[in-house]
Design a protein around this motif. Structure first.
Motif, PDB file in Angstrom:
ATOM      1  N   GLU A  26       0.811  -1.215   0.000  1.00  0.00           N
ATOM      2  CA  GLU A  26       0.000   0.000   0.000  1.00  0.00           C
ATOM      3  C   GLU A  26       0.849   1.271   0.000  1.00  0.00           C
ATOM      4  OE1 GLU A  26      -0.446  -1.969   4.155  1.00  0.00           O
ATOM      5  OE2 GLU A  26      -0.266  -2.577   2.036  1.00  0.00           O
ATOM      6  N   ASP A  27       2.124   1.141   0.349  1.00  0.00           N
ATOM      7  CA  ASP A  27       3.002   2.317   0.348  1.00  0.00           C
ATOM      8  C   ASP A  27       3.255   2.840  -1.068  1.00  0.00           C
ATOM      9  OD1 ASP A  27       3.265   2.181   3.111  1.00  0.00           O
ATOM     10  OD2 ASP A  27       5.049   0.907   3.018  1.00  0.00           O
ATOM     11  N   PHE A  28       2.863   2.089  -2.092  1.00  0.00           N
ATOM     12  CA  PHE A  28       3.183   2.468  -3.467  1.00  0.00           C
ATOM     13  C   PHE A  28       1.954   2.873  -4.271  1.00  0.00           C
ATOM     14  CE2 PHE A  28       6.564  -0.262  -1.939  1.00  0.00           C
ATOM     15  CZ  PHE A  28       7.679   0.516  -2.221  1.00  0.00           C
ATOM     16  N   GLN A  29       0.888   3.221  -3.572  1.00  0.00           N
ATOM     17  CA  GLN A  29      -0.298   3.703  -4.259  1.00  0.00           C
ATOM     18  C   GLN A  29      -0.030   5.005  -5.014  1.00  0.00           C
ATOM     19  OE1 GLN A  29      -3.417   2.425  -4.772  1.00  0.00           O
ATOM     20  NE2 GLN A  29      -2.509   0.550  -3.948  1.00  0.00           N
ATOM     21  N   PHE A  30       0.995   5.750  -4.568  1.00  0.00           N
ATOM     22  CA  PHE A  30       1.321   7.008  -5.249  1.00  0.00           C
ATOM     23  C   PHE A  30       1.746   6.793  -6.698  1.00  0.00           C
ATOM     24  CE2 PHE A  30       5.462   5.581  -3.719  1.00  0.00           C
ATOM     25  CZ  PHE A  30       6.328   5.946  -4.743  1.00  0.00           C
ATOM     26  N   LEU A  31       2.119   5.571  -7.051  1.00  0.00           N
ATOM     27  CA  LEU A  31       2.558   5.291  -8.423  1.00  0.00           C
ATOM     28  C   LEU A  31       1.441   5.477  -9.433  1.00  0.00           C
ATOM     29  CD1 LEU A  31       4.816   2.143  -7.857  1.00  0.00           C
ATOM     30  CD2 LEU A  31       5.562   4.476  -8.390  1.00  0.00           C
ATOM     31  N   THR A  32       0.193   5.397  -8.987  1.00  0.00           N
ATOM     32  CA  THR A  32      -0.926   5.604  -9.911  1.00  0.00           C
ATOM     33  C   THR A  32      -0.923   7.018 -10.473  1.00  0.00           C
ATOM     34  OG1 THR A  32      -2.395   6.175  -8.063  1.00  0.00           O
ATOM     35  CG2 THR A  32      -2.331   3.856  -8.756  1.00  0.00           C
ATOM     36  N   GLN A  33      -0.296   7.968  -9.748  1.00  0.00           N
ATOM     37  CA  GLN A  33      -0.177   9.343 -10.236  1.00  0.00           C
ATOM     38  C   GLN A  33       0.769   9.425 -11.427  1.00  0.00           C
ATOM     39  OE1 GLN A  33       0.952  11.826  -6.921  1.00  0.00           O
ATOM     40  NE2 GLN A  33      -0.583  10.908  -5.570  1.00  0.00           N
ATOM     41  N   ASN A  34       1.622   8.416 -11.599  1.00  0.00           N
ATOM     42  CA  ASN A  34       2.547   8.350 -12.743  1.00  0.00           C
ATOM     43  C   ASN A  34       1.999   7.450 -13.840  1.00  0.00           C
ATOM     44  OD1 ASN A  34       4.319   9.975 -11.354  1.00  0.00           O
ATOM     45  ND2 ASN A  34       5.580   8.280 -10.630  1.00  0.00           N
ATOM     46  N   ILE A  36       0.803   4.514 -13.629  1.00  0.00           N
ATOM     47  CA  ILE A  36       1.188   3.115 -13.452  1.00  0.00           C
ATOM     48  C   ILE A  36       0.027   2.382 -12.774  1.00  0.00           C
ATOM     49  CG2 ILE A  36       2.784   1.507 -12.337  1.00  0.00           C
ATOM     50  CD1 ILE A  36       4.925   3.673 -12.483  1.00  0.00           C
ATOM     51  N   GLU A  37      -0.463   1.362 -13.435  1.00  0.00           N
ATOM     52  CA  GLU A  37      -1.518   0.547 -12.855  1.00  0.00           C
ATOM     53  C   GLU A  37      -0.912  -0.484 -11.911  1.00  0.00           C
ATOM     54  OE1 GLU A  37      -3.648  -1.234 -16.037  1.00  0.00           O
ATOM     55  OE2 GLU A  37      -4.250   0.677 -16.937  1.00  0.00           O
ATOM     56  N   LEU A  38      -1.556  -0.679 -10.759  1.00  0.00           N
ATOM     57  CA  LEU A  38      -1.079  -1.617  -9.749  1.00  0.00           C
ATOM     58  C   LEU A  38      -2.060  -2.765  -9.612  1.00  0.00           C
ATOM     59  CD1 LEU A  38       0.020   0.875  -6.928  1.00  0.00           C
ATOM     60  CD2 LEU A  38       1.381  -0.003  -8.820  1.00  0.00           C
ATOM     61  N   LYS A  39      -1.512  -3.969  -9.498  1.00  0.00           N
ATOM     62  CA  LYS A  39      -2.359  -5.139  -9.305  1.00  0.00           C
ATOM     63  C   LYS A  39      -1.599  -6.132  -8.419  1.00  0.00           C
ATOM     64  CE  LYS A  39      -4.212  -6.846 -12.996  1.00  0.00           C
ATOM     65  NZ  LYS A  39      -4.362  -7.625 -14.265  1.00  0.00           N
ATOM     66  N   PRO A  40      -2.246  -6.635  -7.360  1.00  0.00           N
ATOM     67  CA  PRO A  40      -1.568  -7.649  -6.532  1.00  0.00           C
ATOM     68  C   PRO A  40      -1.183  -8.853  -7.384  1.00  0.00           C
ATOM     69  CG  PRO A  40      -3.558  -6.865  -5.453  1.00  0.00           C
ATOM     70  CD  PRO A  40      -3.585  -6.312  -6.853  1.00  0.00           C
ATOM     71  N   ALA A  41      -0.006  -9.377  -7.131  1.00  0.00           N
ATOM     72  CA  ALA A  41       0.470 -10.546  -7.860  1.00  0.00           C
ATOM     73  C   ALA A  41       0.792 -11.653  -6.872  1.00  0.00           C
ATOM     74  CB  ALA A  41       1.710 -10.194  -8.692  1.00  0.00           C
ATOM     75  N   ARG A  42       0.723 -12.888  -7.325  1.00  0.00           N
ATOM     76  CA  ARG A  42       1.041 -14.008  -6.445  1.00  0.00           C
ATOM     77  C   ARG A  42       2.542 -14.040  -6.199  1.00  0.00           C
ATOM     78  NH1 ARG A  42      -0.839 -19.998  -7.917  1.00  0.00           N
ATOM     79  NH2 ARG A  42      -2.863 -19.061  -7.314  1.00  0.00           N
ATOM     80  N   GLU A  44       6.076 -15.359  -5.474  1.00  0.00           N
ATOM     81  CA  GLU A  44       6.772 -16.642  -5.571  1.00  0.00           C
ATOM     82  C   GLU A  44       7.677 -16.798  -4.361  1.00  0.00           C
ATOM     83  OE1 GLU A  44       8.843 -16.787  -9.231  1.00  0.00           O
ATOM     84  OE2 GLU A  44       7.069 -16.454 -10.468  1.00  0.00           O
ATOM     85  N   HIS A  45       7.824 -17.997  -3.872  1.00  0.00           N
ATOM     86  CA  HIS A  45       8.707 -18.256  -2.735  1.00  0.00           C
ATOM     87  C   HIS A  45      10.128 -17.828  -3.106  1.00  0.00           C
ATOM     88  CE1 HIS A  45      10.071 -20.257   0.905  1.00  0.00           C
ATOM     89  NE2 HIS A  45      11.070 -20.763   0.193  1.00  0.00           N
ATOM     90  N   PRO A  46      10.852 -17.114  -2.250  1.00  0.00           N
ATOM     91  CA  PRO A  46      10.528 -16.741  -0.870  1.00  0.00           C
ATOM     92  C   PRO A  46      10.136 -15.257  -0.738  1.00  0.00           C
ATOM     93  CG  PRO A  46      12.889 -16.663  -1.170  1.00  0.00           C
ATOM     94  CD  PRO A  46      12.278 -16.883  -2.529  1.00  0.00           C
ATOM     95  N   HIS A  47       9.238 -14.760  -1.545  1.00  0.00           N
ATOM     96  CA  HIS A  47       8.847 -13.352  -1.495  1.00  0.00           C
ATOM     97  C   HIS A  47       7.717 -13.139  -0.496  1.00  0.00           C
ATOM     98  CE1 HIS A  47      10.226 -13.471  -5.961  1.00  0.00           C
ATOM     99  NE2 HIS A  47      11.248 -13.468  -5.130  1.00  0.00           N
ATOM    100  N   ARG A  48       7.725 -11.958   0.159  1.00  0.00           N
ATOM    101  CA  ARG A  48       6.682 -11.633   1.127  1.00  0.00           C
ATOM    102  C   ARG A  48       5.416 -11.141   0.429  1.00  0.00           C
ATOM    103  NH1 ARG A  48       9.605  -8.842   6.354  1.00  0.00           N
ATOM    104  NH2 ARG A  48      11.474 -10.159   6.373  1.00  0.00           N
ATOM    105  N   TRP A  49       5.596 -10.333  -0.604  1.00  0.00           N
ATOM    106  CA  TRP A  49       4.466  -9.835  -1.372  1.00  0.00           C
ATOM    107  C   TRP A  49       4.957  -9.427  -2.758  1.00  0.00           C
ATOM    108  CZ3 TRP A  49       5.487  -4.995  -3.066  1.00  0.00           C
ATOM    109  CH2 TRP A  49       6.262  -4.140  -2.259  1.00  0.00           C
ATOM    110  N   ALA A  50       4.031  -9.236  -3.665  1.00  0.00           N
ATOM    111  CA  ALA A  50       4.400  -8.845  -5.031  1.00  0.00           C
ATOM    112  C   ALA A  50       3.299  -7.970  -5.622  1.00  0.00           C
ATOM    113  CB  ALA A  50       4.628 -10.069  -5.903  1.00  0.00           C
ATOM    114  N   LEU A  51       3.713  -7.016  -6.445  1.00  0.00           N
ATOM    115  CA  LEU A  51       2.789  -6.137  -7.162  1.00  0.00           C
ATOM    116  C   LEU A  51       3.116  -6.185  -8.646  1.00  0.00           C
ATOM    117  CD1 LEU A  51       2.581  -2.797  -5.091  1.00  0.00           C
ATOM    118  CD2 LEU A  51       0.719  -4.407  -5.525  1.00  0.00           C
TER     119      LEU A  51
END
Length: 442
Positions: A26-34, A36-42, A44-51
């Motif tokens: 959620e810290d990167f919602q500001f990217l929509t102002q540039n 850039i479309e954001l979408k949660p991504a699955r 892959e191990h060993p990642h904590r989260w992906a966009l």
């Protein structure tokens, strides 16, 4: 003309941030102002989260947070020569990093890498401390990245590889501004994109200084296929041939006094060659001795003799014209200090074809929107109606290169590190200017 770089090379990079607490999606919602479309991504191990990031012009990339968020900085920061001392200190403050992956968008290495840098510049926002190109093993400071994405030219070939300089005083790889001689200069990044890297042993100061274009010439020759890993003879300049010897052969057959100058480990053996002296003699009488290149170890009498292909010259010209606005800015900024601005213009030679140009250096008198008032600094070889000292206005669309000579090094379309260094040390620069005034030391 840029077919040489048409190949799909996936990108992997890192973004450096202060603090040990990892950023959240959620810290990167500001990217929509540039845009850039954001979408949660699955993840892959060993990642904590992906966009998933999507931009209509830059393409699609994935930003993710690895499980191990401590950035691998210690050795890399010491090796990178593109950072100023202050930038190096800032980058070293990084407490965590995020990763960015991106598949090829246009199947063009230089265009795709530039799009990846645009994503990284946007993601860093106001808090980022630096961006790592893991393929080239290089680090971009926020200011260097901002300068690069401010124009539309594709990335320069210098920026997809990185040169490491190992100095004589130790085994550590240090900044190429060190006062100690360099024992071993070697590239990284070419093997990662399907070519091979190159080593130069005991290079002259000119190779890492005023005649640094010889390194560009080597890179282009490799990418264009004119230099193979085991090339017997190739001229970088008129009557100045070199020979390439695969690193494994060099390490097995050269004298220990030479092999001891370089490492031969997993990072410096495969897909790598050493610049050597051509073999002497004829056929069976030819000497089999393997000796590092003497041409690259000696001072350059005339760096203007360094040879580039037509395709390489076109690429340099495109970037020079795309960064002309920045050149005008730098020239005016450093005008009070008397730094010499120069331009290179390509003019058709006598009795040649439309692509047969002689590229000549001119000293700059004034810079206009579409023209440059400049004075020719050499006698042309193949243009009879031009001579040393001729002054006139020259079209910007014939510009093929530019530079500014400064105490911190040459400012070029490919290297703006001296600009950042001079700005960081303005007080010292003003002191230098005061001391340089006529009569100061009389």
């Amino acid at each position: 003309m840029f077919d040489l770089f048409k190949k799909p090379v996936p990108f992997m990079g890192g973004l450096l941030f202060p603090g040990s607490l990892p950023a959240r999606p959620e810290d990167f919602q500001f990217l929509t102002q540039n845009c850039i479309e954001l979408k949660p991504a699955r993840p892959e191990h060993p990642h904590r989260w992906a966009l998933e990031l999507n931009h209509s012009e830059w393409g699609r990339a994935t930003l993710f947070c690895p499980q191990k968020t401590s950035p691998p900085l210690r050795s890399l920061v010491e090796q990178v020569v593109s950072l100023t001392d202050l930038e190096r200190q800032e980058v070293s403050r990084a407490g965590h990093w995020l990763s960015l992956s991106m598949n090829s968008q246009k199947n063009n290495i230089l265009h795709d890498r530039k799009c990846a840098l645009r994503f990284m510049h946007a993601i860093m926002g106001q808090d980022g401390l630096g961006a790592i190109d893991l393929l080239a093993r290089s680090i971009w400071s926020p200011q260097a990245l901002a300068e690069e994405v401010a124009h539309n030219a594709d990335l320069d070939v210098d920026h997809i590889i990185h040169w490491h300089a190992v100095h004589a005083e130790s085994d550590n790889e240090k900044d190429d501004n060190s006062n100690t001689p360099v024992n071993w200069l070697h590239s990284h990044g070419l093997a990662e994109i399907g070519f091979f890297d190159i080593d130069i042993l005991r290079p002259s100061e000119d190779v890492t200084g005023r005649a640094k274009d010889v390194l560009r010439s080597l890179i282009f020759a490799i990418i264009e296929g004119n230099l193979k890993p085991n090339t017997d003879k190739f001229s970088l300049a008129h009557n100045k041939p070199i020979r390439l010897v695969p690193a494994a052969d060099f390490q097995s057959n050269a004298e220990k006094s030479f092999t001891g100058l370089r490492d031969h480990d997993e990072y410096h053996s495969a897909k790598r060659s050493v610049a050597c002296e051509p073999q002497r003699g004829f056929a069976f009488f030819r000497s089999r001795k393997i000796i590092p290149s003497k041409f690259l170890s000696q001072p350059f009498e005339d760096e203007g003799l360094i040879q580039f292909s037509h395709a390489a010259s076109l690429m340099m010209a495109e970037r020079a014209r795309a960064t002309y606005h920045a050149y005008r800015t730098y020239t005016r900024e450093f005008l009070p200090y008397g730094f010499q601005p120069l331009i290179k213009i390509g003019y058709p030679i006598d009795n040649g074809g439309p692509d047969d140009l002689e590229h000549m250096w001119f000293s700059v008198n004034d810079l206009y929107d579409n023209e440059i008032d400049a004075t020719l600094e050499c006698n042309p070889f193949n243009i009879q109606n031009m001579k040393l000292g001729d002054r006139g206005r020259h079209p910007v669309n014939q510009l093929t290169d530019w530079l500014i000579l400064s105490p911190a090094g040459m400012i070029t379309p490919r290297n703006t590190k001296p600009v950042r260094f001079l700005r960081e040390n303005k007080a010292l620069l003003d002191e230098w200017l005061e001391r340089a005034k006529p009569g100061e030391n009389s």
